[in-house]
Motif scaffolding. Structure first.
Motif, PDB file in Angstrom:
ATOM      1  N   LYS A 207      -0.193   9.023  -0.986  1.00  0.00           N
ATOM      2  CA  LYS A 207       0.324  10.465  -1.046  1.00  0.00           C
ATOM      3  C   LYS A 207      -0.756  10.789   0.239  1.00  0.00           C
ATOM      4  N   PRO A 208      -1.983  10.617   0.068  1.00  0.00           N
ATOM      5  CA  PRO A 208      -2.849  11.974   1.278  1.00  0.00           C
ATOM      6  C   PRO A 208      -1.939  12.117   2.642  1.00  0.00           C
ATOM      7  N   VAL A 209      -1.718  10.875   2.792  1.00  0.00           N
ATOM      8  CA  VAL A 209      -0.897  10.834   4.068  1.00  0.00           C
ATOM      9  C   VAL A 209       0.319  11.594   3.870  1.00  0.00           C
ATOM     10  N   ILE A 210       1.339  11.064   3.485  1.00  0.00           N
ATOM     11  CA  ILE A 210       2.900  11.061   3.291  1.00  0.00           C
ATOM     12  C   ILE A 210       3.639  12.529   2.207  1.00  0.00           C
ATOM     13  N   GLY A 211       2.566  12.551   1.315  1.00  0.00           N
ATOM     14  CA  GLY A 211       2.994  13.207  -0.507  1.00  0.00           C
ATOM     15  C   GLY A 211       3.256  14.054   0.237  1.00  0.00           C
ATOM     16  N   HIS A 212       2.949  14.987   1.039  1.00  0.00           N
ATOM     17  CA  HIS A 212       2.770  16.410   1.149  1.00  0.00           C
ATOM     18  C   HIS A 212       4.330  16.621   1.890  1.00  0.00           C
TER      19      HIS A 212
END
Length: 412
Positions: A135-140
């Motif tokens: 999530k911290p890498v591609i969640g957004h």
């Protein structure tokens, strides 16, 4: 010195660039360009909010040009001047846009769908990894914007911590979330396919196990075990079926096909996310009948009435320790013992691997059919169960020379 477009186009990862430490180039005014080890380039704005230094990824180059990055950098400074945390504003903008295609939203739906069908420990493990590593890498990101290098960067970062198994698991999970998006009609391709090949080769960990010559003593010790009856029966069940301890623990009555004498394990319970068939020899059917008569649970077979949930992994390993097999045998050891013995007796390699539900990166596994060689596997499992019984009775030498090998040859 400010960056230029021509300079940015020429930038490539340096020799010191790693997945966890990208190259960083300043454009001034707290705007920097990060060049990752995969070659991707992202814009990052450094700023101070509430007396804390923070960083915010604002876009990827060349999708976000140098001029656009500078404009967005200035907008962030304007937000700070208004007392607005830029990260909160970014989340708001993402929610206002097409939220249905936000990777995090799709991932949450995938995890929610699985929760009711998999073991709680498996759900907790996978969801925790998603929150920590994915999530911290591609969640957004919008799922349309996620590329194979983005996903590989996740695996490489985890691998750099020395956790190669977790790296593969994270990349498989990302691929499963993309499959969810494909089923929902949001995307048409899966950039996570075949990426695990880019990671370092997996080192096989050999679990402790007894030899075939030591098997009779182990079986006698299991039979003499005076601890929990269901743990004892579970160890016998693993002897006969050589399933994983996790699969055994969460076995459900509804998965047993009494007519076909097959245990049908659904894909979501399997390590490789594909359904698995376990032929049940008469010996295993007798164990199930004995457990059913106890009436402990209408759902789980190996249900602990004391804790009101399935037995833990420790229940089985602790039983082996109490018998004197600490460092000598594990639940996984039954699988290695069966594989070695069946291969020594020249059973079909593919049938053994199918019964072990092993992952194989080849064309056979990609066209996996759970019923493949099933008649052969049924005979093999029946003969294996007879071999276990004869070994317990002290007839191991005769079995290897005659009965076991002779029965195998009849399969042709």
């Amino acid at each position: 010195m400010p960056l230029t477009d021509s300079q940015i186009k020429r930038l490539k990862p340096s020799d010191t660039c790693t997945p966890s430490r990208p190259d960083k180039y300043s454009d001034g005014n707290n705007l920097r360009l990060w060049v990752r080890s995969t070659g991707s380039k992202v814009w990052v704005c450094d700023y101070k909010y509430a007396d804390k230094r923070q960083s915010l990824t604002i876009g990827k180059y060349p999708a976000m040009s140098l001029a656009d990055a500078r404009q967005r950098n200035q907008q962030i400074k304007d937000l700070i001047a208004q007392g607005i945390n830029p990260k909160h504003d970014k989340k708001r903008q993402q929610a206002d846009n097409d939220g249905s295609k936000a990777f995090d939203n799709i991932a949450q739906r995938w995890h929610d769908d699985r929760k009711a069908h998999i073991a709680p420990t498996t759900y907790s493990r996978d969801y925790s990894q998603y929150q920590r590593d994915i999530k911290p890498v591609i969640g957004h990101m919008n799922i349309d914007d996620i590329t194979a290098p983005d996903i590989l960067a996740i695996g490489k970062a985890i691998e750099a911590r020395g956790a190669s198994d977790m790296a593969r698991r994270a990349m498989r999970q990302t691929g499963q979330i993309f499959k969810q998006a494909i089923r929902e009609g949001l995307v048409t391709h899966n950039p996570a396919n075949d990426l695990t090949e880019a990671l370092k080769p997996h080192k096989v960990k050999h679990h402790s196990r007894v030899t075939s010559q030591q098997l009779p003593k182990l079986l006698q010790d299991i039979n003499a075990y005076e601890g929990d009856l269901l743990v004892k029966l579970g160890l016998w069940f693993m002897c006969y079926t050589f399933v994983r301890t996790q699969e055994l623990r969460f076995m459900e009555w509804s998965e047993i096909d009494y007519k076909a004498k097959v245990w049908r394990i659904p894909a979501e319970k399997m390590k490789m996310d594909r359904p698995h068939l376990v032929p049940l020899a008469p010996q295993t059917m007798a164990i199930l009948e004995q457990i059913k008569a106890l009436g402990f649970s209408d759902q789980y077979v190996f249900f602990n009435p004391s804790t009101r949930k399935p037995y833990s992994t420790n229940a089985f390993i602790t039983a082996l320790w109490r018998m004197g097999y600490k460092g000598r045998m594990t639940g996984h050891g039954f699988r290695g013992l069966a594989s070695t013995t069946l291969h020594e007796q020249e059973y079909m390699h593919e049938a053994i691997e199918l019964q072990l539900a092993h992952e194989k990166e080849n064309k056979i596994s990609k066209a996996y059919n759970g019923a493949q060689h099933l008649p052969y596997r049924i005979d093999m499992m029946n003969q294996w169960a007879n071999f276990i019984d004869d070994a317990y009775a002290g007839k191991l030498d005769n079995v290897i020379r005659a009965d076991f090998k002779g029965q195998k040859q009849k399969l042709g």
